[in-house]
Design a protein around this motif. Structure first.
Motif, short mmCIF file in Angstrom:
data_model
loop_
_atom_site.label_atom_id
_atom_site.label_comp_id
_atom_site.label_asym_id
_atom_site.label_seq_id
_atom_site.Cartn_x
_atom_site.Cartn_y
_atom_site.Cartn_z
N TYR A 168 39.80 -0.80 -0.72
CA TYR A 168 38.55 -0.36 -0.11
C TYR A 168 38.30 -1.12 1.18
CZ TYR A 168 37.08 2.46 -4.05
OH TYR A 168 36.98 3.44 -4.98
N GLN A 169 39.00 -0.73 2.22
CA GLN A 169 38.86 -1.41 3.51
C GLN A 169 38.57 -0.38 4.58
OE1 GLN A 169 39.00 -4.80 3.58
NE2 GLN A 169 39.28 -4.65 1.39
N SER A 170 37.90 -0.81 5.62
CA SER A 170 37.59 0.10 6.72
C SER A 170 37.45 -0.70 8.00
CB SER A 170 36.29 0.84 6.40
OG SER A 170 35.60 1.17 7.57
N ASP A 171 38.23 -0.33 9.02
CA ASP A 171 38.11 -1.01 10.31
C ASP A 171 36.71 -0.81 10.89
OD1 ASP A 171 40.69 -1.83 10.13
OD2 ASP A 171 41.52 -0.18 11.30
N ALA A 172 36.17 0.40 10.70
CA ALA A 172 34.82 0.67 11.22
C ALA A 172 33.81 -0.27 10.57
CB ALA A 172 34.44 2.12 10.95
N GLN A 173 33.90 -0.42 9.24
CA GLN A 173 32.92 -1.25 8.54
C GLN A 173 33.10 -2.73 8.84
OE1 GLN A 173 31.89 -0.60 4.52
NE2 GLN A 173 32.02 1.62 4.64
N ALA A 174 34.29 -3.12 9.29
CA ALA A 174 34.52 -4.53 9.62
C ALA A 174 33.58 -4.97 10.74
CB ALA A 174 35.97 -4.74 10.04
N SER A 175 33.04 -4.00 11.50
CA SER A 175 32.13 -4.35 12.60
C SER A 175 30.69 -4.54 12.14
CB SER A 175 32.18 -3.25 13.67
OG SER A 175 31.63 -2.05 13.14
N ILE A 176 30.41 -4.25 10.84
CA ILE A 176 29.04 -4.42 10.33
C ILE A 176 28.80 -5.90 10.06
CG2 ILE A 176 27.36 -3.78 8.55
CD1 ILE A 176 28.99 -1.29 7.98
N ASN A 177 27.84 -6.48 10.75
CA ASN A 177 27.53 -7.90 10.55
C ASN A 177 26.40 -8.04 9.55
OD1 ASN A 177 29.03 -9.91 11.68
ND2 ASN A 177 28.33 -9.41 13.76
N VAL A 178 26.72 -7.93 8.26
CA VAL A 178 25.66 -7.97 7.25
C VAL A 178 25.34 -9.42 6.92
CG1 VAL A 178 25.09 -7.44 4.86
CG2 VAL A 178 26.15 -5.72 6.29
N TYR A 201 23.49 -12.08 4.41
CA TYR A 201 23.04 -12.19 3.01
C TYR A 201 22.05 -13.34 2.84
CZ TYR A 201 26.77 -8.91 1.99
OH TYR A 201 27.57 -7.78 1.96
N ASN A 202 21.39 -13.71 3.94
CA ASN A 202 20.48 -14.85 3.88
C ASN A 202 19.07 -14.47 3.46
OD1 ASN A 202 22.54 -16.58 4.56
ND2 ASN A 202 22.18 -16.40 6.76
N GLY A 203 18.86 -13.24 3.09
CA GLY A 203 17.55 -12.81 2.62
C GLY A 203 17.41 -11.31 2.73
N LEU A 204 16.39 -10.77 2.10
CA LEU A 204 16.21 -9.32 2.05
C LEU A 204 15.98 -8.72 3.43
CD1 LEU A 204 15.90 -6.69 0.52
CD2 LEU A 204 13.56 -7.34 -0.08
N ASP A 205 15.18 -9.37 4.27
CA ASP A 205 14.86 -8.80 5.59
C ASP A 205 16.11 -8.67 6.45
OD1 ASP A 205 12.24 -8.57 4.90
OD2 ASP A 205 11.57 -10.38 5.94
N GLY A 206 16.89 -9.75 6.52
CA GLY A 206 18.10 -9.74 7.34
C GLY A 206 19.11 -8.72 6.83
N TYR A 207 19.25 -8.66 5.50
CA TYR A 207 20.19 -7.70 4.89
C TYR A 207 19.75 -6.27 5.20
CZ TYR A 207 22.69 -5.09 1.27
OH TYR A 207 23.47 -4.17 0.60
N ALA A 208 18.45 -6.02 4.99
CA ALA A 208 17.91 -4.67 5.22
C ALA A 208 18.05 -4.27 6.69
CB ALA A 208 16.45 -4.61 4.79
N ASP A 209 17.80 -5.21 7.59
CA ASP A 209 17.90 -4.90 9.03
C ASP A 209 19.33 -4.55 9.42
OD1 ASP A 209 15.22 -5.32 9.26
OD2 ASP A 209 15.37 -7.30 10.19
N SER A 210 20.31 -5.33 8.93
CA SER A 210 21.70 -5.06 9.31
C SER A 210 22.19 -3.75 8.70
CB SER A 210 22.61 -6.24 8.94
OG SER A 210 22.38 -6.68 7.64
N LEU A 211 21.72 -3.43 7.49
CA LEU A 211 22.11 -2.16 6.87
C LEU A 211 21.44 -0.98 7.60
CD1 LEU A 211 24.06 -1.72 4.59
CD2 LEU A 211 22.16 -1.60 2.98
N TYR A 212 20.19 -1.19 7.98
CA TYR A 212 19.44 -0.15 8.72
C TYR A 212 20.19 0.21 10.01
CZ TYR A 212 15.64 2.13 11.30
OH TYR A 212 14.89 3.03 12.02
N GLN A 213 20.67 -0.81 10.68
CA GLN A 213 21.40 -0.60 11.93
C GLN A 213 22.66 0.25 11.69
OE1 GLN A 213 22.25 -4.28 13.90
NE2 GLN A 213 22.31 -3.35 15.91
N ALA A 214 23.40 -0.10 10.64
CA ALA A 214 24.64 0.62 10.33
C ALA A 214 24.35 2.07 9.91
CB ALA A 214 25.40 -0.10 9.23
N LEU A 215 23.15 2.31 9.34
CA LEU A 215 22.78 3.64 8.88
C LEU A 215 22.19 4.52 9.98
CD1 LEU A 215 21.18 2.51 5.51
CD2 LEU A 215 23.11 4.11 5.68
#
Length: 509
Positions: free
Chosen positions: A224-234, A236-250
């Motif tokens: 389960y690897q993806s070059d595209a997803q390797a660029s997602i800087n998620v 894990y230091n807290g809910l806000d930061g995680y949610a923001d980085s996921l929001y950006q990728a979405l």
């Protein structure tokens, strides 16, 4: 980094006895020839859209069997066994199909022939199929046929912040689980046809490809690897930061997916959207923070609104030597490990550490049993065996606490078994898979997988099964069909209008 338990946080027995775990187990339907079954989801299993325990994962040919959340390990395992028994009995009524016992797939047809999951004519059902069409375009359908076990885990009184601390430690120490429980060191050559790889032929022929010290090719570069997803800087230091980085990728368009477009010139859908991730589930990680969603609610919205409810461990391979792919000892070791991750110091991560952890994951997936293998820990190189033994030594008080809570020695025994595997790599599932494939199956991965799958089928079909159980599960299947029809009848408007509403960034919270 030495992780020390935080004594002030050691939970009371009532919190430890409140730990819940549930399992989602994927598995391909396979023919007696060892090739993927291309038949529809068996009718007796009910609706893949609405059944609470039996659905499909990526492909119409890929079952997903789901338990409820349980307070007891054995109760969880008993339910998983029942779901398997009903599933195999329904399949046996139709013919000789089996459930493939390994994580790496059986014999596969050409990529475009692998059937996508089908969920009926409702807007939500269609969206699931379109999402899978998108995954096929983005990563290839073969990659999606890899199967595993997801372990869902929670404990009362744990905050979102504490769950993220658990996740950070889990990612740091995930190599221990890959070493202990990885069971995919070899694969069928059809899986990598036309792809670059560094695998070797097992024996003289071309009936299996492998790496001599691999633990889990599923979790390595070929999985389960993806070059595209390797660029997602998620973060894990807290809910806000995680949610923001996921929001950006979405929400951020991704050029290659924009070029593909949402629809093809004939009007058929290629994908749900053109962003880096179509939906949250597309994000591949070894562990995810989760929250139960309301009907029609996006997972990210649920997380932001109500916080983390449980974690989903995603790196476990199917154990082909266990009838349901996992056993009680492994589950107890996961409980101990997760408790250790939750209750030891967990500094914030940083981009450098995240890069290092990915490097360690690939190294252990592909070379985990190699004598003298060194991993990167901060600025130093550490022997995998020493670091793994240190982590497991630190787990002892947690195993003892769980034993005291449940009046058993089973948690300490599970830990002792794990410790013995660090000293004896030949006893790990990955080493046993290679040994069996070489010694008993003429170096044929397909023959190994078929033998284990047939054994699982015969074993589970031979177990006691009452008329009452049959009636209960048949009723569940019938109710799921009714529920699907009700959803289809309640739909209004066009699918495109529904898709736009669902994919609207505002729905992410």
């Amino acid at each position: 980094m030495n992780s020390k338990p935080k004594p002030s946080l050691f939970p009371a027995a009532e919190r430890l006895s409140g730990i819940r775990r549930g399992i989602e187990k994927e598995g391909l339907r396979v023919l007696p020839t060892g090739f993927l079954a291309l038949t529809p989801h068996p009718a007796g299993l009910g609706s893949a859209l609405t059944h609470p325990h039996i659905t499909t994962d990526y492909s119409e040919s890929q079952l997903e069997l789901i338990t409820s959340a349980h307070l007891g390990v054995q109760e969880c395992l008993d339910e998983l066994q029942q779901v398997h028994q009903y599933t195999l009995r329904s399949m046996a009524a139709l013919g000789e199909e089996m459930v493939w016992a390994s994580s790496m797939p059986c014999g596969l047809p050409t990529d475009e022939t692998i059937p996508l999951g089908r969920y009926g004519s409702s807007h939500s059902g269609r969206s699931k199929s379109v999402y899978r069409m998108g995954l096929g375009h983005r990563y290839g359908r073969r990659m999606q046929t890899i199967s595993g076990i997801h372990y869902n885990w929670s404990m009362p009184g744990v905050s979102s912040e504490e769950y993220f601390a658990l996740i950070r430690n889990f990612r740091r120490h995930a190599f221990v689980l890959l070493y202990l429980f990885g069971a995919s060191p070899a694969l069928c050559p059809c899986f990598v046809e036309g792809r670059e790889h560094r695998l070797l032929p097992l024996g003289d022929g071309q009936k299996a490809l492998y790496l001599p010290y691999a633990t889990s090719l599923r979790m390595g570069r070929l999985g389960y690897q993806s070059d595209a997803q390797a660029s997602i800087n998620v973060s894990y230091n807290g809910l806000d930061g995680y949610a923001d980085s996921l929001y950006q990728a979405l929400t951020q368009p991704y050029p290659a997916y924009e070029q593909l477009g949402i629809r093809n010139p004939g009007g058929d859908y290629n994908q749900l959207g053109t962003s880096l991730l179509q939906i949250e589930n597309e994000f591949y990680g070894t562990i995810r923070p989760k929250r139960t969603t309301h009907s029609g609610e996006r997972p990210l919205h649920a997380l932001r609104e109500r916080g983390v409810e449980y974690v989903e461990v995603r790196l476990m391979d199917l154990d082909p030597f266990e009838p349901v792919g996992i056993n009680a000892s492994t589950m107890r070791m996961l409980d101990v490990f997760l408790l250790h991750c939750l209750l030891t110091d967990s500094p914030n991560d940083c981009p450098e550490e995240i890069t290092q952890l990915k490097h360690n994951q690939h190294l252990v997936a592909e070379r985990g049993r190699e004598p003298g293998l060194m991993l990167q820990r901060g600025n130093e190189q550490v022997l995998l065996s020493s670091w793994a033994q240190q982590v497991l030594d630190e787990c002892l008080p947690f195993a003892q606490a769980l034993d005291a809570t449940h009046g058993t020695d089973a948690y300490s025994e599970a830990l002792a078994l794990a410790q013995s595997r660090v000293a004896q790599p030949e006893t790990t599932p990955s080493a046993r898979v290679l040994d069996h494939t070489h010694r008993l199956h003429g170096n044929s991965f397909m023959q190994f997988g078929l033998t284990q799958s047939l054994w699982v089928r015969e074993h589970l079909l031979s177990l006691p099964w009452t008329d009452a159980q049959q009636a209960q599960w048949a009723q569940l299947a019938a109710k799921s069909e009714q529920d699907q029809r009700a959803i289809e009848a309640a739909d209004t408007g066009t699918f495109e209008a529904w898709r736009q509403r669902y994919m609207d960034p505002a729905a992410l919270g």
